[in-house]
Design a protein around this motif. Sequence first.
Motif, mmCIF file in Angstrom:
data_model
loop_
_atom_site.group_PDB
_atom_site.id
_atom_site.type_symbol
_atom_site.label_atom_id
_atom_site.label_comp_id
_atom_site.label_asym_id
_atom_site.label_seq_id
_atom_site.Cartn_x
_atom_site.Cartn_y
_atom_site.Cartn_z
ATOM 1 N N ARG A 78 3.882 1.653 -1.260
ATOM 2 C CA ARG A 78 4.523 1.651 -2.662
ATOM 3 C C ARG A 78 3.587 2.198 -3.691
ATOM 4 O O ARG A 78 3.837 3.178 -4.365
ATOM 5 C CB ARG A 78 4.990 0.296 -3.165
ATOM 6 C CG ARG A 78 5.970 -0.172 -2.559
ATOM 7 C CD ARG A 78 6.590 -1.550 -3.006
ATOM 8 N NE ARG A 78 7.399 -1.031 -3.965
ATOM 9 C CZ ARG A 78 7.803 -2.088 -4.865
ATOM 10 N NH1 ARG A 78 7.945 -3.438 -4.357
ATOM 11 N NH2 ARG A 78 8.615 -1.820 -5.832
ATOM 12 N N LYS A 79 2.199 1.807 -3.419
ATOM 13 C CA LYS A 79 0.964 2.322 -4.308
ATOM 14 C C LYS A 79 0.996 3.858 -3.833
ATOM 15 O O LYS A 79 0.550 4.644 -5.063
ATOM 16 C CB LYS A 79 -0.153 1.293 -4.188
ATOM 17 C CG LYS A 79 -1.329 1.899 -5.118
ATOM 18 C CD LYS A 79 -2.324 0.930 -4.792
ATOM 19 C CE LYS A 79 -3.695 1.603 -5.843
ATOM 20 N NZ LYS A 79 -4.737 0.874 -5.412
ATOM 21 N N ARG A 80 0.862 4.114 -2.810
ATOM 22 C CA ARG A 80 0.674 5.723 -2.589
ATOM 23 C C ARG A 80 1.774 6.449 -3.120
ATOM 24 O O ARG A 80 1.554 7.679 -3.287
ATOM 25 C CB ARG A 80 0.409 5.757 -1.047
ATOM 26 C CG ARG A 80 -0.945 5.154 -0.581
ATOM 27 C CD ARG A 80 -0.997 4.927 0.597
ATOM 28 N NE ARG A 80 -1.740 5.754 1.667
ATOM 29 C CZ ARG A 80 -1.532 5.365 2.973
ATOM 30 N NH1 ARG A 80 -0.337 4.643 3.297
ATOM 31 N NH2 ARG A 80 -2.106 6.132 4.100
ATOM 32 N N GLU A 100 1.258 6.934 -6.612
ATOM 33 C CA GLU A 100 0.281 7.744 -6.759
ATOM 34 C C GLU A 100 0.762 9.298 -6.602
ATOM 35 O O GLU A 100 0.440 10.222 -7.486
ATOM 36 C CB GLU A 100 -0.838 7.562 -6.071
ATOM 37 C CG GLU A 100 -1.529 6.103 -6.525
ATOM 38 C CD GLU A 100 -2.611 5.908 -5.461
ATOM 39 O OE1 GLU A 100 -2.760 6.322 -4.424
ATOM 40 O OE2 GLU A 100 -3.453 4.839 -6.031
ATOM 41 N N LYS A 110 4.302 -0.089 -16.326
ATOM 42 C CA LYS A 110 3.531 -0.414 -15.198
ATOM 43 C C LYS A 110 4.360 -0.104 -13.811
ATOM 44 O O LYS A 110 5.272 -0.226 -13.919
ATOM 45 C CB LYS A 110 3.008 -1.646 -15.184
ATOM 46 C CG LYS A 110 1.897 -2.120 -15.969
ATOM 47 C CD LYS A 110 1.320 -3.398 -15.973
ATOM 48 C CE LYS A 110 0.128 -3.748 -16.690
ATOM 49 N NZ LYS A 110 -0.636 -4.708 -16.484
ATOM 50 N N GLN A 165 0.979 -1.201 0.067
ATOM 51 C CA GLN A 165 -0.145 0.111 0.014
ATOM 52 C C GLN A 165 0.845 1.261 -0.022
ATOM 53 O O GLN A 165 0.496 2.304 -0.641
ATOM 54 C CB GLN A 165 -0.912 -0.059 1.154
ATOM 55 C CG GLN A 165 -2.286 -0.763 1.139
ATOM 56 C CD GLN A 165 -2.995 -0.373 0.053
ATOM 57 O OE1 GLN A 165 -3.013 0.898 -0.483
ATOM 58 N NE2 GLN A 165 -3.824 -1.085 -0.667
#
Length: 68
Positions: A5-7, A10, A68, A3
């Motif tokens: 890493r995703k933030r 983003e 990606k 999470q």
Amino acid sequence: MPQDRKRVLELMTASISSFATLFRHALIAMEHPPSPGKREAVDKLAELLRFDASAFHTVLEVREGKRK
């Protein structure tokens, strides 16, 4: 961790346009003609200040859906 890493990703993709704008204005302040595109601004400033622009290119590719 995933999470986080995703933030971070983003945040980076949301911020790249602001960085490119700041880079263009830095070029103007350094009395260089502003670059027409984001990549060009990153590349020109990286050349002048001698930094590795590859991370910025990666973020641009992610934002453009090319990576990606």
